[in-house]
Design a protein around this motif. Structure first.
Motif, PDB file in Angstrom:
ATOM      1  N   GLN A   1      -8.762   2.504  -7.102  1.00  0.00           N
ATOM      2  CA  GLN A   1      -9.348   1.168  -7.037  1.00  0.00           C
ATOM      3  C   GLN A   1      -9.740   0.613  -8.404  1.00  0.00           C
TER       4      GLN A   1
ATOM      5  N   THR B   1       6.057  -5.562  -0.926  1.00  0.00           N
ATOM      6  CA  THR B   1       5.661  -4.575   0.094  1.00  0.00           C
ATOM      7  C   THR B   1       5.793  -3.146  -0.416  1.00  0.00           C
TER       8      THR B   1
ATOM      9  N   ILE C   1       2.491   4.199   0.553  1.00  0.00           N
ATOM     10  CA  ILE C   1       1.392   4.883   1.246  1.00  0.00           C
ATOM     11  C   ILE C   1       1.900   5.548   2.516  1.00  0.00           C
ATOM     12  N   GLN C   2       2.620   4.797   3.315  1.00  0.00           N
ATOM     13  CA  GLN C   2       3.100   5.342   4.584  1.00  0.00           C
ATOM     14  C   GLN C   2       4.066   6.495   4.367  1.00  0.00           C
TER      15      GLN C   2
ATOM     16  N   PRO D   1       2.370  -0.671   0.411  1.00  0.00           N
ATOM     17  CA  PRO D   1       2.201  -0.131   1.770  1.00  0.00           C
ATOM     18  C   PRO D   1       3.315   0.831   2.157  1.00  0.00           C
TER      19      PRO D   1
ATOM     20  N   HIS E   1      -5.748  -2.145   0.056  1.00  0.00           N
ATOM     21  CA  HIS E   1      -5.487  -0.810   0.619  1.00  0.00           C
ATOM     22  C   HIS E   1      -6.534   0.167   0.105  1.00  0.00           C
ATOM     23  N   ARG E   2      -7.812  -0.217   0.297  1.00  0.00           N
ATOM     24  CA  ARG E   2      -8.901   0.652  -0.131  1.00  0.00           C
ATOM     25  C   ARG E   2      -8.974   1.935   0.689  1.00  0.00           C
ATOM     26  N   ARG E   3      -8.622   1.818   1.937  1.00  0.00           N
ATOM     27  CA  ARG E   3      -8.874   2.885   2.897  1.00  0.00           C
ATOM     28  C   ARG E   3      -8.052   4.131   2.588  1.00  0.00           C
ATOM     29  N   THR E   4      -8.686   5.260   2.606  1.00  0.00           N
ATOM     30  CA  THR E   4      -8.012   6.541   2.551  1.00  0.00           C
ATOM     31  C   THR E   4      -7.930   7.080   3.975  1.00  0.00           C
TER      32      THR E   4
ATOM     33  N   ARG F   1      -4.163  -3.339  -4.545  1.00  0.00           N
ATOM     34  CA  ARG F   1      -4.935  -2.092  -4.417  1.00  0.00           C
ATOM     35  C   ARG F   1      -6.198  -2.308  -3.590  1.00  0.00           C
TER      36      ARG F   1
ATOM     37  N   SER G   1      -4.795   8.453  -1.434  1.00  0.00           N
ATOM     38  CA  SER G   1      -5.798   7.451  -1.774  1.00  0.00           C
ATOM     39  C   SER G   1      -5.220   6.539  -2.847  1.00  0.00           C
ATOM     40  N   VAL G   2      -5.677   5.300  -2.815  1.00  0.00           N
ATOM     41  CA  VAL G   2      -5.216   4.301  -3.777  1.00  0.00           C
ATOM     42  C   VAL G   2      -6.311   4.091  -4.813  1.00  0.00           C
TER      43      VAL G   2
END
Length: 933
Positions: free
Chosen positions: A734, A714, A720-721, A717, A687-690, A684, A731-732
């Motif tokens: 955190q 994997t 998310i994609q 990711p 992949h902080r970025r929103t 997590r 958003s992930v």
């Protein structure tokens, strides 16, 4: 010397006999309300060993009770002496002769197994009880079982041609329906002296199965002794082999559903309906339909004809046009408010499922538990409507409730009644009602039992329907075959009182009834019908994986429930939560939660196991796996939080020599590979970025579980994609929000509650904003829809539960999203047990079906099941469970097939045992979405 000691001292007996508390507890009850503790249990491995055991018991004066699947609802299969389990080993089909249409079978052959063996010849064994997936031919013959299609195929007594019988006087008889040997001359003389009584009191209608069915022995019926022995409930001898009749199924079947203003008025129509020679004729009413709708959802109840009571009529024949004509005539001539002929097999199956599901749910859908004390009374069909009205009045008079249904074409009514066994005076109220119910049914010319036999539940009631001469006749027949009354004593002749040895009544005075009344009630949810003994995985079920692997009663859901009931009772298993027998019975429970969905009475053994572990180790040192595996999320967070810890942890778990020490210290089986920790920090945090989209779609938050967060993979990711491609603003999460799953499965409730409260603090604000939360690990999502509400009294649980969704559930509600084209691909899908049993896998199935792929959906469990398959002592069973369904399906599909498994455990099991890398749904859809683009 005692009878048991004398029995065990005889050559060859002790080696195949079990006198342990565990096994005696397992066999102390059947599917009835009765508990009778046996002195010993034996599962003979062949006919010779069976003969040895029977003779030794007779010589020792030890009572004998033969048992098939233990699904007897009248207490036919419990006894105080030796229990003979004939299902475990004596289950061979010796011969099927398609020309003569006969089969020769062991008594322990399951009815469904005989059906499968006869099917290639276009044949079947006619009677088909609702328990056909586990009931045995021997048990069916002993109780004269019928089922819904007895109208077309007859009772078991109509389908047995011969048998080998080990009698209570030590003889072995080869019985045929045309038997003329001297061994039965005494029986012939008894019959000849009582012809008048037999002709006037027996065989009045097809479901008069109470008592001995002496009408088969009349001269005009050809002295059909094998048919007579059907329904004698093991009181005359033990059957070691049977010859049964097979029949050919008509080529076509058609369901006709008829609606009436009430169930009683539907029953009034029986003479008109029976004129059309149906194969089956089943009755239900609005009460059963509503129960199915509440418990299975409104979609489980297809539209029905107008009315409040319905008859499901099956017509069969070889001429489709003639069948349609009969159906139209039936609808016209039935007097129904409305009637339909159902031509779509799927619609017919859905309608039949109302009857099947309703029957299972009837016992657990009243405000109080319902019991099988007055289960299958029958009256002549032409009097059924009047009987139902009178029976409802009797229930009202006694303040009792039931959901009747049954084989209306035969006049047989099933119902479970909410007898107050757990209350002071409840047993007396039960007796008072049953005695009056017996007089009622006898007044209508009926039978105490219509298909299950009398057993301990109704044998005392036989004077209500038979004369003194007839009862003396029963005694004379019993003495001819079993002069010392050692064959299933207490049944039919010299019966036990109907209110003696009632299991739940004994639990009323248990200390646990005060300390943990909810647990006592839960333990007694199991009624013993034994669906957990069947191969439910063939139809997509999960229950019961350990039993399918071992075949031992203690490893079935029912067996475990029986031991918990014995713990509650406290007379046999007396050390409470810490009793060794309890932990032995629960040891191989995978906590798969399959029983929570598949068990007709809703037993949730995973929850019960967690409760037992919690109570057993409260304030005590726990097994090391509870700390190593039960606290795994904690270790994972520690490893991935500190720089370099991932490398160090992997060094210990993957390096030869070191990994052996680590596994030994953690209680992990040495044959089980350890998972690889992430070395670059948690998933997590990686992949902080929103991603800010120019046209932001609906917001969604991904909740990363501890397994995905800490171990390599994997899945995140890809998820998310995929969601971004579907138009979501992703958003992930955190913050740590552990559901406490591993604490729950190891019975660490205090720790689980702490984890859940902390997770609620993080997740509840998101849920309250109406933002969907996508869970990645099915077992973790399932916690919020099951365990969390049981552990916490917090209104936020409901909010989070409704907000957390699976990927498939989210995509199904995503406007405009369509699955990629997977045509030409074969996908072997292994739903995680908790996904299938708690969450439901229908959304995933719809997506896969819409993709165009060829999908093989595997039933059953993968066998790893969280910490279960990792722990020492479980490896062999874990592999055996995987070999039952999952691994054969993967091998059969070939190397080119895609294996789909969202569960971390499922993917690891496939990797460990088959070196196959499974993908998550997100990975599968994303890969092909990109290809399509």
């Amino acid at each position: 010397m005692s009878r048991l000691a004398d029995f065990l001292s005889q050559p060859g007996v002790a080696v195949c006999t079990d006198t342990s508390k565990l096994t005696r507890g397992l066999y102390s009850t059947d599917a009835s309300i009765y508990r009778v503790l046996p002195q010993a249990v034996a599962a003979p491995r062949d006919a010779e060993e069976l003969s040895l055991l029977v003779r030794a018991a007779l010589e020792s004066g030890l009572p004998i009770t033969a048992r098939g699947a233990g699904t007897s609802v009248a207490g036919n299969a419990v006894g105080e002496g030796l229990i003979l389990d004939l299902a475990k080993h004596l289950n061979v089909i010796h011969d099927i002769d398609p020309d003569e249409r006969i089969a020769v079978v062991d008594p322990g052959v399951v009815q469904a197994s005989l059906q499968r063996a006869a099917e290639p010849h276009g044949l079947r064994f006619g009677p088909d009880p609702s328990t056909h997936t586990r009931c045995t031919i021997g048990g069916m013959i002993a109780n004269n079982a019928c089922g819904p299609r007895a109208l077309g195929y007859g009772r078991s007594s109509d389908n047995v041609l011969g048998m080998e019988l080990l009698t209570g006087n030590g003889e072995t008889l080869q019985i045929r329906n045309d038997h003329t040997g001297t061994a039965t001359e005494g029986l012939r003389q008894i019959v000849s002296r009582n012809l008048g009584c037999i002709r006037t009191e027996f065989g009045h209608f097809s479901r008069q199965v109470s008592g001995y069915s002496l009408e088969h022995l009349l001269p005009e019926h050809g002295f059909q002794i094998a048919s007579f022995l059907a329904g004698t409930e093991g009181t005359l001898g033990v059957m070691s082999r049977a010859t049964v009749k097979l029949v050919a199924d008509p080529a076509h079947r058609l369901l006709v559903v008829l609606g009436y203003p009430s169930m009683a008025e539907a029953a009034d129509a029986m003479p008109a309906v029976l004129a059309f020679s149906p194969t089956a004729c089943e009755g239900i009413d609005r009460r059963i339909v509503d129960v199915v709708a509440v418990n299975r959802g409104p979609a489980a109840v297809p539209q029905l004809p107008r009315g409040e009571g319905w008859i499901f009529v099956e017509l069969a024949g070889d001429d489709p046009a003639g069948l349609q004509h009969r159906a139209k005539q039936l609808v016209t001539g039935s007097g129904a408010v409305e009637g339909w002929a159902i031509n779509d097999p799927r619609q017919a199956a859905a309608l039949w499922r109302i009857r099947e599901d309703g029957a299972g749910l009837a016992g657990v859908s009243l405000s109080r538990p319902a019991w099988a004390g007055w289960e299958d009374a029958a009256v002549p069909p032409e009097r059924l409507g009047s009987y139902l009205r009178a029976f409802d009045e009797l229930l009202t008079e006694h303040g009792l409730h039931a959901l009747p249904y049954g084989h209306f074409g035969d006049g047989c009514v099933h119902c479970r009644i909410d007898f107050p066994f757990d209350q002071e005076g409840g047993t007396a109220r039960y007796r008072e009602f049953i005695v009056q119910a017996a007089r009622l049914v006898a007044g209508f010319g009926g039978s105490m039992s219509g298909e299950h036999g009398d057993g301990r539940a109704r044998s005392e009631l036989l004077p209500a329907m038979y004369s003194r001469q007839a009862l003396d006749l029963f005694g004379a027949v019993k003495a001819e075959f079993d002069p010392r009354n050692l064959m299933n004593p207490g049944v039919l002749v010299d019966p036990q009182p109907i209110d003696a040895n009632i299991r739940m009544a004994a639990a009323r005075t248990s200390p646990l009834m005060i300390q943990a009344p909810d647990f006592v009630r839960d333990a007694h949810r199991c009624t013993g019908v034994g669906k957990c003994l069947a191969n439910n995985t063939a139809s997509g079920g999960v229950m019961c994986p350990s039993y399918l692997a071992t075949g031992d009663e203690k490893d079935s859901t029912r067996g475990r429930a029986r031991i918990l009931q014995e713990m509650v009772n406290g007379s046999l298993i007396s050390d409470g939560w810490r009793s060794p027998e309890v932990h032995q019975a629960l040891d191989l429970c995978l906590s798969c939660k399959g029983c929570g969905r598949d068990c007709p009475t809703g037993v949730d053994m995973a929850s019960y196991k967690s409760r037992v572990l919690h109570e057993s180790f409260r304030g005590r040192l726990r097994p090391r796996t509870h700390y190593a595996l039960g606290w795994l999320p904690r270790w994972g967070r520690m490893v991935t939080r500190l720089p370099g810890m991932g490398l160090m942890a992997n060094l210990g778990t993957q390096t030869p020599g070191l990994k052996n020490l680590v596994r030994a210290a953690a209680g992990v089986d040495q044959r089980r590979p350890m998972p690889t920790f992430r070395v670059a920090g948690s998933a997590r945090r990686a992949h902080r970025r929103t991603v800010e989209r120019p046209d932001p779609g609906p917001e969604v938050v991904i909740w990363v579980d501890s397994f995905t967060d800490s171990f390599t993979g994997t899945a995140l990711p890809a998820l998310i994609q995929l969601l971004e491609h579907a138009g979501h603003q992703v958003s992930v999460l955190q913050q740590t929000a552990c559901c406490g799953l591993t604490w729950i499965t190891t019975g660490q409730f205090d720790g689980a509650r702490r984890q859940l409260r902390a997770a609620l603090d993080v997740l509840a604000p998101i849920a309250e904003r109406g933002v969907p939360i996508v869970g990645m690990e099915p077992s973790c999502v399932a916690v919020w829809r099951s365990d969390a509400a049981e552990l916490l009294d917090d209104p936020r649980v409901a909010s989070v539960s409704s907000a957390i969704v699976t990927l498939a559930e989210l995509l199904s509600d995503t406007e405009g999203w369509q699955p990629p084209d997977l045509s030409g691909h074969t996908i072997v899908a292994q739903p995680h047990c908790h996904h299938a049993s708690v969450l439901g896998w229908a959304a995933d199935q719809r997506i896969l079906d819409a993709s165009g792929a060829h999908v093989v959906t595997v039933g059953g469990c993968c066998g790893l099941a969280g910490n279960f398959g990792v722990e020492q002592g479980h490896y062999e069973v874990s592999v055996a469970v995987a070999e039952h369904d999952l691994l054969p399906a993967v091998r059969a599909a070939g190397e080119d097939a895609i294996v789909l498994a969202d569960g971390f455990s499922c993917r690891k099991q496939l990797s460990d045992l088959e070196s196959r890398q499974a993908v998550t749904l997100a990975e599968l859809l994303l890969t092909h979405t990109i290809v399509d683009d």
